[in-house]
Design an enzyme around this catalytic site. Structure first.
Site, PDB file in Angstrom:
ATOM      1  N   HIS A 182       0.828  -1.206   0.000  1.00 35.58           N
ATOM      2  CA  HIS A 182       0.000   0.000   0.000  1.00 35.58           C
ATOM      3  C   HIS A 182       0.866   1.261   0.000  1.00 35.58           C
ATOM      4  CE1 HIS A 182      -3.540   2.457   1.428  1.00 35.58           C
ATOM      5  NE2 HIS A 182      -2.563   3.149   2.010  1.00 35.58           N
ATOM      6  N   GLU A 183       1.890   1.289   0.845  1.00 26.06           N
ATOM      7  CA  GLU A 183       2.744   2.479   0.940  1.00 26.06           C
ATOM      8  C   GLU A 183       3.538   2.717  -0.347  1.00 26.06           C
ATOM      9  OE1 GLU A 183       2.186   4.494   3.267  1.00 26.06           O
ATOM     10  OE2 GLU A 183       0.955   3.067   4.387  1.00 26.06           O
ATOM     11  N   HIS A 186       1.508   4.791  -2.535  1.00 26.25           N
ATOM     12  CA  HIS A 186       1.604   6.233  -2.288  1.00 26.25           C
ATOM     13  C   HIS A 186       2.867   6.809  -2.917  1.00 26.25           C
ATOM     14  CE1 HIS A 186      -1.897   6.490   0.128  1.00 26.25           C
ATOM     15  NE2 HIS A 186      -1.420   5.816   1.165  1.00 26.25           N
ATOM     16  N   HIS A 192      -5.956   7.573  -1.802  1.00 26.87           N
ATOM     17  CA  HIS A 192      -6.899   6.522  -1.417  1.00 26.87           C
ATOM     18  C   HIS A 192      -8.146   6.483  -2.289  1.00 26.87           C
ATOM     19  CE1 HIS A 192      -4.738   6.953   2.594  1.00 26.87           C
ATOM     20  NE2 HIS A 192      -4.424   5.764   2.134  1.00 26.87           N
TER      21      HIS A 192
END
Length: 379
Positions: A182-183, A186, A192
């Site tokens: 997930h990171e 980013h 999101h």
């Protein structure tokens, strides 16, 4: 949906996305600190209000996303700027994607053996399924440092897009592969899923269950333009209980179905990433690099990775701007950054000086501004 996740956040704290156990049946969400509204500063990001917490060195955090001061604007934002126009927001306007589809990274010495293993597994998730490549830093002047933040939780935060040498991914001691994957999203420039402008067609938000200071984590952003359908299975969406203050769901599908944290890339994550980070440079085959590429039009809303011609040059769409990548008529894309030194914050530059920064070439304008001259093509 992954791709251009350009939305707003309001809670300034590490958010810790829990890995699912037993085939996505449990959630285990953790946070390293509680932040209230009095600790936040109001900024404008992509023309919309964003509440962030200052963390020093010109950086701010909202949720699990780290912003640089230069990413904020004065409230004016053009979602579809004209290629070649002078950039008004300095060296790093908005969000910038990684050149050459390649994340340059440094593994900090304070990482545990487990954190290193988790990082490599997460890298494998992206590199084996998408066009994204990873390269451990040698002498590159833009990179992301992956380090241990010391928090005993399955939590992390990450810089949004390329942020020069300041880019970081901060891992908790128990950060799992899903959270780290997930990171990395980013770091690629994604925010999101629940902030997409069309999200109310797919999910219901329950503000009464959301922690103080976190409501902006669930606001709609009109600047969130994502190719493909809304995706409740995306690695970039919150679970139904992220930021819950009372154990009740903060977000459900419209039919009442709970949304788990998927922990791995979905089919739409993969497809969307390959749209934003297309494979190949489009040159070097002996033909005009602009052949088959249409002229830029103000009436078209472009996606990240789209290419256009404009006034005799080939441009590629970044998150908030256009990058010149070559001159029409050339048979291959050459490296415009060859022989140009990296930007040095300690040096005074004169109008017309050229520097490289975050994998791009910039020209000094009169005053404080810089103009993006195009993308470097060497790795």
């Amino acid at each position: 949906m992954k791709t251009k996740k350009l939305i707003n956040y309001g809670k300034a704290a590490f958010i810790c996305l829990g890995l699912l156990v037993s085939a996505c049946t449990n959630e285990d969400f953790e946070e390293s600190e509680q932040i209230n509204n009095t600790q936040l500063e109001k900024k404008s990001f992509l023309g919309e209000t964003l509440y962030v917490k200052p963390i020093g060195n010109g950086e701010y955090i909202a949720g699990d996303v780290i912003y640089n001061e230069s990413m904020f604007d004065n409230g004016d934002f053009d979602i579809n700027p004209v290629p070649g126009e002078v950039e008004k927001l300095g060296l790093a306007p908005g969000v910038t994607k990684w050149p050459n589809n390649t994340i340059i990274y440094v593994l900090s010495n304070n990482l545990t053996s487990n954190q290193r293993q988790v990082t490599l597994e997460s890298i494998e998730q992206w590199s084996s399924k998408t066009n994204i490549k990873f390269k451990e830093r040698t002498n590159e002047n833009y990179y992301v440092t992956i380090r241990n933040n010391g928090d005993n939780c399955n939590c992390a935060n990450a810089s949004l897009g390329v942020q020069g040498t300041r880019g970081t991914i901060n891992m908790g001691v128990r950060t799992g592969t899903g959270v780290m994957t997930h990171e990395i999203g980013h770091t690629l420039g994604y925010l999101h899923e629940q902030n997409r402008s069309d999200r109310d067609q797919f999910v219901q938000i329950f503000p009464e269950n959301i922690q103080d200071g976190a409501i902006s984590q669930f606001r709609i952003s009109n600047n969130s333009v994502n190719p493909g359908p809304f995706d409740v299975k995306s690695i970039m969406i919150y679970s139904s209980f992220t930021f819950s203050k009372n154990g009740q769901p903060v977000m459900l599908e419209l039919d009442g179905t709970r949304i788990p944290f998927n922990g791995r890339l979905s089919a739409e994550d993969i497809a969307g990433t390959n749209l934003l980070y297309p494979d190949g440079d489009g040159g070097g085959d002996g033909n005009d690099i602009c052949e088959g590429i249409e002229e830029w039009s103000r009436n078209i809303r472009y996606n990240v990775g789209d290419r256009v011609t404009y006034q005799g040059f080939l441009y590629e769409r970044d998150f908030n701007s256009w990058n010149q990548i070559g001159k029409c008529g050339d048979t291959q894309i050459s490296d415009i950054c060859e022989g140009v030194d990296a930007y040095n914050g300690s040096r005074n530059y004169a109008t017309g000086d050229l520097v490289t920064y975050n994998g791009y070439l910039y020209r000094k304008l009169e005053g404080r501004g810089w103009s993006n001259q195009g993308r470097c093509t060497s790795n």
